[in-house]
Scaffold this motif. Structure first.
Motif, PDB file in Angstrom:
ATOM      1  N   GLY A 173       0.655  -1.250  -0.137  1.00 34.78           N
ATOM      2  CA  GLY A 173      -0.137   0.106  -0.253  1.00 34.78           C
ATOM      3  C   GLY A 173       0.818   1.264   0.051  1.00 34.78           C
ATOM      4  N   ASN A 174       2.189   1.311   0.315  1.00 34.73           N
ATOM      5  CA  ASN A 174       2.968   2.527   0.481  1.00 34.73           C
ATOM      6  C   ASN A 174       3.892   2.610  -0.744  1.00 34.73           C
ATOM      7  OD1 ASN A 174       4.070   4.588   1.876  1.00 34.73           O
ATOM      8  ND2 ASN A 174       5.644   3.397   2.381  1.00 34.73           N
ATOM      9  N   SER A 175       3.443   1.549  -1.958  1.00 36.23           N
ATOM     10  CA  SER A 175       4.499   1.756  -3.245  1.00 36.23           C
ATOM     11  C   SER A 175       3.670   2.984  -3.667  1.00 36.23           C
ATOM     12  CB  SER A 175       4.365   0.507  -3.820  1.00 36.23           C
ATOM     13  OG  SER A 175       2.865   0.042  -4.245  1.00 36.23           O
ATOM     14  N   ALA A 176       4.484   3.289  -4.882  1.00 39.82           N
ATOM     15  CA  ALA A 176       3.964   4.323  -5.751  1.00 39.82           C
ATOM     16  C   ALA A 176       2.701   3.910  -6.557  1.00 39.82           C
ATOM     17  CB  ALA A 176       4.820   4.571  -6.911  1.00 39.82           C
ATOM     18  N   VAL A 177       2.637   2.698  -6.823  1.00 41.98           N
ATOM     19  CA  VAL A 177       1.169   2.058  -7.548  1.00 41.98           C
ATOM     20  C   VAL A 177       0.311   1.916  -6.473  1.00 41.98           C
ATOM     21  CG1 VAL A 177       0.236   0.177  -8.627  1.00 41.98           C
ATOM     22  CG2 VAL A 177       2.261   0.680  -9.308  1.00 41.98           C
ATOM     23  N   GLY A 178       0.640   1.379  -5.255  1.00 39.35           N
ATOM     24  CA  GLY A 178      -0.501   1.287  -4.127  1.00 39.35           C
ATOM     25  C   GLY A 178      -1.236   2.797  -3.764  1.00 39.35           C
ATOM     26  N   GLU A 186       5.019  -3.849   8.504  1.00 41.18           N
ATOM     27  CA  GLU A 186       5.321  -3.685  10.025  1.00 41.18           C
ATOM     28  C   GLU A 186       6.526  -2.469   9.950  1.00 41.18           C
ATOM     29  OE1 GLU A 186       3.352  -4.092  13.204  1.00 41.18           O
ATOM     30  OE2 GLU A 186       3.396  -5.790  12.043  1.00 41.18           O
ATOM     31  N   ARG A 187       6.298  -1.375  10.768  1.00 41.01           N
ATOM     32  CA  ARG A 187       7.438  -0.465  10.939  1.00 41.01           C
ATOM     33  C   ARG A 187       7.291   0.171  12.211  1.00 41.01           C
ATOM     34  NH1 ARG A 187       5.799   0.489   5.458  1.00 41.01           N
ATOM     35  NH2 ARG A 187       7.764   2.151   5.183  1.00 41.01           N
ATOM     36  N   GLU A 188       8.528   1.101  12.520  1.00 39.12           N
ATOM     37  CA  GLU A 188       8.362   1.900  13.723  1.00 39.12           C
ATOM     38  C   GLU A 188       7.279   3.163  13.383  1.00 39.12           C
ATOM     39  OE1 GLU A 188      11.841   2.901  15.346  1.00 39.12           O
ATOM     40  OE2 GLU A 188      12.374   0.832  16.098  1.00 39.12           O
ATOM     41  N   TRP A 199      -0.111  -7.538 -16.364  1.00 40.20           N
ATOM     42  CA  TRP A 199       1.071  -6.955 -16.773  1.00 40.20           C
ATOM     43  C   TRP A 199       0.818  -5.633 -17.806  1.00 40.20           C
ATOM     44  CZ3 TRP A 199       5.239  -9.618 -20.500  1.00 40.20           C
ATOM     45  CH2 TRP A 199       6.407  -9.180 -20.367  1.00 40.20           C
ATOM     46  N   LEU A 200       1.131  -4.584 -17.268  1.00 39.46           N
ATOM     47  CA  LEU A 200       0.950  -3.536 -18.408  1.00 39.46           C
ATOM     48  C   LEU A 200       1.523  -3.576 -19.808  1.00 39.46           C
ATOM     49  CD1 LEU A 200      -0.089  -0.451 -18.573  1.00 39.46           C
ATOM     50  CD2 LEU A 200       2.054   0.368 -17.730  1.00 39.46           C
ATOM     51  N   THR A 201       2.734  -4.073 -19.648  1.00 42.22           N
ATOM     52  CA  THR A 201       3.650  -4.119 -20.879  1.00 42.22           C
ATOM     53  C   THR A 201       2.699  -5.103 -21.999  1.00 42.22           C
ATOM     54  OG1 THR A 201       5.516  -4.202 -19.776  1.00 42.22           O
ATOM     55  CG2 THR A 201       5.579  -4.860 -21.916  1.00 42.22           C
TER      56      THR A 201
HETATM   57  N1  LIG Z   1       2.625  -5.947 -13.497  1.00 41.54           N
HETATM   58  C1  LIG Z   1       2.699  -4.696 -13.948  1.00 41.54           C
HETATM   59  O1  LIG Z   1       2.503  -4.301 -15.008  1.00 41.54           O
HETATM   60  C2  LIG Z   1       3.456  -3.454 -13.162  1.00 41.54           C
HETATM   61  C3  LIG Z   1       3.560  -2.234 -13.486  1.00 41.54           C
HETATM   62  C4  LIG Z   1       4.051  -1.237 -12.279  1.00 41.54           C
HETATM   63  C5  LIG Z   1       4.639  -1.677 -11.400  1.00 41.54           C
HETATM   64  N2  LIG Z   1       4.388  -3.188 -11.050  1.00 41.54           N
HETATM   65  C6  LIG Z   1       5.000  -3.556  -9.790  1.00 41.54           C
HETATM   66  O2  LIG Z   1       4.288  -3.018  -8.702  1.00 41.54           O
HETATM   67  C7  LIG Z   1       5.116  -3.038  -7.573  1.00 41.54           C
HETATM   68  C8  LIG Z   1       5.200  -1.682  -6.891  1.00 41.54           C
HETATM   69  O3  LIG Z   1       6.152  -0.831  -7.899  1.00 41.54           O
HETATM   70  P1  LIG Z   1       6.314   0.863  -7.492  1.00 41.54           P
HETATM   71  O4  LIG Z   1       7.108   1.153  -8.638  1.00 41.54           O
HETATM   72  O5  LIG Z   1       5.084   1.134  -7.084  1.00 41.54           O
HETATM   73  O6  LIG Z   1       7.179   0.358  -6.350  1.00 41.54           O
HETATM   74  P2  LIG Z   1       7.840   1.371  -5.172  1.00 41.54           P
HETATM   75  O7  LIG Z   1       7.105   2.706  -5.466  1.00 41.54           O
HETATM   76  O8  LIG Z   1       9.448   1.346  -5.468  1.00 41.54           O
HETATM   77  O9  LIG Z   1       7.450   0.876  -3.794  1.00 41.54           O
HETATM   78  C9  LIG Z   1       8.093  -0.428  -3.451  1.00 41.54           C
HETATM   79  C10 LIG Z   1       7.215  -0.720  -2.450  1.00 41.54           C
HETATM   80  O10 LIG Z   1       7.642  -2.204  -1.977  1.00 41.54           O
HETATM   81  C11 LIG Z   1       7.662  -2.417  -0.526  1.00 41.54           C
HETATM   82  N3  LIG Z   1       8.381  -3.555  -0.332  1.00 41.54           N
HETATM   83  C12 LIG Z   1       9.698  -3.870  -0.775  1.00 41.54           C
HETATM   84  N4  LIG Z   1      10.093  -5.023  -0.426  1.00 41.54           N
HETATM   85  C13 LIG Z   1       9.006  -5.708   0.204  1.00 41.54           C
HETATM   86  C14 LIG Z   1       8.714  -6.760   0.757  1.00 41.54           C
HETATM   87  N5  LIG Z   1      10.063  -7.897   0.878  1.00 41.54           N
HETATM   88  N6  LIG Z   1       7.531  -7.001   1.396  1.00 41.54           N
HETATM   89  C15 LIG Z   1       6.595  -6.204   1.180  1.00 41.54           C
HETATM   90  N7  LIG Z   1       6.834  -4.803   0.612  1.00 41.54           N
HETATM   91  C16 LIG Z   1       8.218  -4.807   0.151  1.00 41.54           C
HETATM   92  C17 LIG Z   1       7.923  -1.102  -0.045  1.00 41.54           C
HETATM   93  O11 LIG Z   1       7.459  -1.208   1.225  1.00 41.54           O
HETATM   94  P3  LIG Z   1       7.934  -0.348   2.433  1.00 41.54           P
HETATM   95  O12 LIG Z   1       7.158   0.994   1.962  1.00 41.54           O
HETATM   96  O13 LIG Z   1       7.582  -1.068   3.457  1.00 41.54           O
HETATM   97  O14 LIG Z   1       9.326  -0.076   2.317  1.00 41.54           O
HETATM   98  C18 LIG Z   1       7.484  -0.060  -0.973  1.00 41.54           C
HETATM   99  O15 LIG Z   1       6.129   0.336  -0.697  1.00 41.54           O
HETATM  100  C19 LIG Z   1       6.431  -3.613  -8.008  1.00 41.54           C
HETATM  101  O16 LIG Z   1       6.665  -5.024  -7.620  1.00 41.54           O
HETATM  102  C20 LIG Z   1       6.521  -3.679  -9.465  1.00 41.54           C
HETATM  103  O17 LIG Z   1       7.312  -4.514 -10.275  1.00 41.54           O
HETATM  104  C21 LIG Z   1       3.969  -4.019 -11.844  1.00 41.54           C
END
Ligand SMILES: NC(=O)c1ccc[n+]([C@@H]2O[C@H](COP(=O)([O-])OP(=O)(O)OC[C@H]3O[C@@H](n4cnc5c(N)ncnc54)[C@H](OP(=O)(O)O)[C@@H]3O)[C@@H](O)[C@H]2O)c1
Length: 332
Positions: free
Chosen positions: A162-167, A187-189, A284-286
């Motif tokens: 949920g904290n990722s860019a996509v999330g 989980e985090r502080e 998969w977007l691609t």
């Molecule tokens: N299928 C598709 O077409 C497509 C397209 C775009 C992106 N994606 C995928 O979407 C995902 C997110 O991409 P993004 O660019 O949004 O990433 P991002 O902004 O770099 O964020 C990475 C996130 O991953 C979390 N994370 C890292 N290692 C982890 C682990 N071992 N367990 C749980 N969470 C973990 C981090 O959590 P913390 O905040 O806790 O550090 C952070 O929120 C990636 O897997 C990427 O490959 C897929």
């Protein structure tokens, strides 16, 4: 008059530190439907790095058009270009702002000479950050929310990462659509401050992955009579199984990433599947763009509107400045 240019290229897959090098070359004046453009911004997405290392199944096309005697590949999929010159048959004009139309164009370069059909113009009202990063994560978020189930106002969406860019984009777009979200973060502080940030973006509820995986933890009170129609998994392993357990009747699990590297563990042949008719699929977007480039244009138009209406924040990223001779650290 030819234009001096530099591109970050690779000739074979490997670690970025050794696979990438800078190629100085010159580009001729565009002819016919060609376009010569300068790069305004070229992001480094983790998936671009996986293309260089060979971990991504999508292979970019190699070329000898940059003057090398062997084919080379220019890295990068996302980027914003400003048109400098066009051939006499190109409908584009100097000053137009464009992004790649299809994956794999190669954006880690100072200038590009390509056919006008390789580019799609974007509105000049977008910020550089919005335009340069619009082609991957915002499209992914929008398509995840719209391609699998017909979400209705008041429905719930569940997601890990949920904290990722996509999330964060899913959270914001769901809010725009009137859809509730439960975001799972590790989980985090500083959980409360991350949860606060996500709630500000529109998350209805934020929970830790420990809560997600705790079988006694229930979201039923939040959901009430509505339903969790879809869950988005970009983590894998038992984090994904826990999402499945919270889906409502007929719910869908969509996997689009595998951040913890663990295989998907889905509780097959348990009541979740047998009695609830759960569907599990991948995204998969691609592949979507390759199959239907027009879908990219349609999705872009939706996202432009969100940005133009001030409803969406662009994903945050860190900026790095480096010379072409010392660029490897940018990619780590
Ligand atoms: N299928 C598709 O077409 C497509 C397209 C775009 C992106 N994606 C995928 O979407 C995902 C997110 O991409 P993004 O660019 O949004 O990433 P991002 O902004 O770099 O964020 C990475 C996130 O991953 C979390 N994370 C890292 N290692 C982890 C682990 N071992 N367990 C749980 N969470 C973990 C981090 O959590 P913390 O905040 O806790 O550090 C952070 O929120 C990636 O897997 C990427 O490959 C897929």
């Amino acid at each position: 008059m030819s234009t001096p240019a530099v591109a970050i290229i690779y000739t074979s897959n490997g670690p970025v530190e050794t696979a990438l090098s800078a190629l100085h070359h010159t580009l001729p004046v565009p002819i016919g439907t060609q376009v010569l453009a300068e790069t305004v911004c070229s992001p480094i997405n983790p998936s671009d790095v996986r293309q260089v290392t060979g971990a991504n199944p999508f292979k970019q096309k190699a070329t000898t058009k940059l003057g090398t005697d062997h084919p080379v590949t220019v890295g990068g999929n996302e980027g914003l270009f400003r048109v400098l010159q066009v051939g006499k048959d190109s409908p584009l004009k100097a000053g137009d702002l464009c992004i790649p139309r299809v994956p794999g164009l190669g954006t880690w370069r100072t200038h590009i000479l390509c056919d006008q059909t390789d580019l799609v113009c974007v509105p000049s009202s977008l910020t550089v950050e919005q335009a340069a990063t619009i082609g991957v994560n915002p499209l992914t978020a929008y398509q995840l929310l719209t391609q699998f189930v017909d979400l209705q106002k008041g429905n719930w969406v569940l997601q890990n990462g949920g904290n990722s860019a996509v999330g964060k984009l899913i959270t914001q777009m769901a809010r725009i659509m009137g859809v509730n979200t439960i975001s799972v973060v590790r989980e985090r502080e500083d959980f409360e401050s991350v949860a606060e940030e996500l709630r500000d973006l529109g998350a209805t509820q934020v929970i830790t992955d420990t809560q997600n995986q705790d079988l006694t933890f229930s979201v039923a009170e939040w959901i009430g009579n509505s339903s969790v129609r879809i869950a988005f998994n970009c983590v894998g392993g038992t984090s994904a199984s826990a999402l499945v357990k919270k889906l409502s009747q007929g719910g869908t699990l969509v996997t689009y990433g595998a951040l913890n590297g663990a295989d998907l563990v889905i509780p097959f042949a348990t009541p979740e599947f047998v009695f609830k008719g759960i569907v599990a699929t991948g995204y998969w977007l691609t592949a979507n763009i390759m199959r239907d480039p027009e879908l990219k244009i349609k999705t872009l138009e939706k996202v432009y509107r969100y940005y133009q209406q001030g409803l969406l924040k662009a994903p945050s990223f860190s900026k790095a400045r480096c010379s072409f001779e010392d660029f490897a650290h940018c990619y780590q």
